[in-house]
Design an enzyme around this catalytic site. Sequence first.
Site, PDB file in Angstrom:
ATOM      1  N   HIS A  94      19.399 -16.836 -33.053  1.00 17.28           N
ATOM      2  CA  HIS A  94      19.089 -16.949 -31.621  1.00 17.28           C
ATOM      3  C   HIS A  94      20.363 -17.014 -30.789  1.00 17.28           C
ATOM      4  O   HIS A  94      21.454 -17.258 -31.294  1.00 17.28           O
ATOM      5  CB  HIS A  94      18.219 -18.172 -31.341  1.00 17.28           C
ATOM      6  CG  HIS A  94      18.876 -19.495 -31.630  1.00 17.28           C
ATOM      7  ND1 HIS A  94      19.074 -19.979 -32.915  1.00 17.28           N
ATOM      8  CD2 HIS A  94      19.375 -20.446 -30.807  1.00 17.28           C
ATOM      9  CE1 HIS A  94      19.662 -21.154 -32.859  1.00 17.28           C
ATOM     10  NE2 HIS A  94      19.873 -21.469 -31.582  1.00 17.28           N
ATOM     11  N   ASP A  96      21.361 -19.127 -27.257  1.00 14.54           N
ATOM     12  CA  ASP A  96      20.755 -20.311 -26.651  1.00 14.54           C
ATOM     13  C   ASP A  96      19.958 -20.011 -25.374  1.00 14.54           C
ATOM     14  O   ASP A  96      20.461 -19.356 -24.452  1.00 14.54           O
ATOM     15  CB  ASP A  96      21.832 -21.372 -26.362  1.00 14.54           C
ATOM     16  CG  ASP A  96      22.293 -22.033 -27.657  1.00 14.54           C
ATOM     17  OD1 ASP A  96      21.485 -22.107 -28.613  1.00 14.54           O
ATOM     18  OD2 ASP A  96      23.461 -22.473 -27.721  1.00 14.54           O
ATOM     19  N   HIS A 226      23.399 -17.162 -33.321  1.00 10.46           N
ATOM     20  CA  HIS A 226      23.732 -18.145 -34.355  1.00 10.46           C
ATOM     21  C   HIS A 226      22.483 -18.624 -35.073  1.00 10.46           C
ATOM     22  O   HIS A 226      21.356 -18.392 -34.613  1.00 10.46           O
ATOM     23  CB  HIS A 226      24.550 -19.298 -33.781  1.00 10.46           C
ATOM     24  CG  HIS A 226      23.877 -20.068 -32.696  1.00 10.46           C
ATOM     25  ND1 HIS A 226      23.705 -19.574 -31.429  1.00 10.46           N
ATOM     26  CD2 HIS A 226      23.315 -21.301 -32.690  1.00 10.46           C
ATOM     27  CE1 HIS A 226      23.079 -20.461 -30.679  1.00 10.46           C
ATOM     28  NE2 HIS A 226      22.813 -21.534 -31.434  1.00 10.46           N
ATOM     29  N   ARG A 241      25.218 -31.091 -28.273  1.00 17.43           N
ATOM     30  CA  ARG A 241      25.513 -29.795 -27.655  1.00 17.43           C
ATOM     31  C   ARG A 241      25.560 -29.902 -26.140  1.00 17.43           C
ATOM     32  O   ARG A 241      24.693 -30.535 -25.528  1.00 17.43           O
ATOM     33  CB  ARG A 241      24.427 -28.790 -28.054  1.00 17.43           C
ATOM     34  CG  ARG A 241      24.805 -27.358 -27.710  1.00 17.43           C
ATOM     35  CD  ARG A 241      23.690 -26.417 -28.066  1.00 17.43           C
ATOM     36  NE  ARG A 241      22.764 -26.280 -26.959  1.00 17.43           N
ATOM     37  CZ  ARG A 241      21.603 -25.637 -27.043  1.00 17.43           C
ATOM     38  NH1 ARG A 241      21.215 -25.090 -28.178  1.00 17.43           N
ATOM     39  NH2 ARG A 241      20.822 -25.533 -25.985  1.00 17.43           N
TER      40      ARG A 241
HETATM   41  O1  LIG Z   1      22.908 -27.500 -35.461  1.00 17.78           O
HETATM   42  C1  LIG Z   1      23.588 -26.478 -35.506  1.00 17.78           C
HETATM   43  O2  LIG Z   1      24.426 -26.276 -36.353  1.00 17.78           O
HETATM   44  C2  LIG Z   1      23.373 -25.396 -34.500  1.00 17.78           C
HETATM   45  C3  LIG Z   1      22.416 -25.811 -33.459  1.00 17.78           C
HETATM   46  C4  LIG Z   1      21.844 -24.664 -32.738  1.00 17.78           C
HETATM   47  O3  LIG Z   1      21.407 -23.693 -33.304  1.00 17.78           O
HETATM   48  C5  LIG Z   1      21.810 -24.718 -31.306  1.00 17.78           C
HETATM   49  O4  LIG Z   1      22.408 -25.617 -30.726  1.00 17.78           O
HETATM   50  O5  LIG Z   1      21.190 -23.835 -30.705  1.00 17.78           O
END
Ligand SMILES: O=C(O)CCC(=O)C(=O)O
Length: 254
Positions: A94, A96, A226, A241
């Site tokens: 995805h 974000d 990611h 995040r």
């Molecule tokens: O937890 C992670 O390593 C990535 C998290 C993730 O995919 C996101 O923040 O969108």
Amino acid sequence: MRIEPLTVNIGAQIHDVDLATADASTFIDIQSGLWQHQVLVFRGQSLTRDSQLALGRRFGELHVHPALSDRDEHPEELIIKNRGKSKTVTEVWHSDVSCDDRPPSISILRAVDVPELGGDTLWASQYAAFESLSEGLRNVLRPMNAVHINYQLTATHPVVRKHPETGREALYVNAGFTQYFENMTREESRPLLNYLVAAGSSSDISMRHRWQANDVVIWDNRCVMHFAVHDYGDAARDMRRVTVRGEVPLGSKG
Ligand SMILES: O=C(O)CCC(=O)C(=O)O
């Protein structure tokens, strides 16, 4: 500051930088490193919630995740904890919150607690994905739009996105949010969408990060997807995040 590229297509590790205290000229170097490498890894940082939020604000206005907008305190900080594999929403390729009209441009992820085994994150270059396609398919995709849906949000974005800083074209569809192509049915869209997500997550255009506590990774959602691997069972994993509000995505004609 020293930049150590991690692969030919994507990713660099940055040495000799303290993200909490970086001065203006170092910050400019970080930004240009990000535009070039798309994902930057910083080990052994000392960011706190406040200094991570402050770092995000150096890139621009912060984005508030739609699931958190009613939180009273610090709605700009997204806490990502292990709630079990069946509840994870990030183990999918995805970009974000691409269902937002102005999806986050930059994401900054800080590791607070990491499992002893597993819990890596993968990123894939959507510049390299687009460049890997035939000229014929690139020309078909350039005028197309796709519909992205989640969290009661729906946004229509170009399938090929022109990066406002680099001018490069990137594929901009993903498995997390993109549901169908504009003016097509879901059934008609599915085979091509599946093909593009597979091309966009190929291992030769990807990098993988093995987390340690206090690592910080910064990535550019306008040109990467990611995927967070959930291979750590019930072990604790606590990530924070912060995202920066992006622009309305530009099509390849800009
Ligand atoms: O937890 C992670 O390593 C990535 C998290 C993730 O995919 C996101 O923040 O969108």
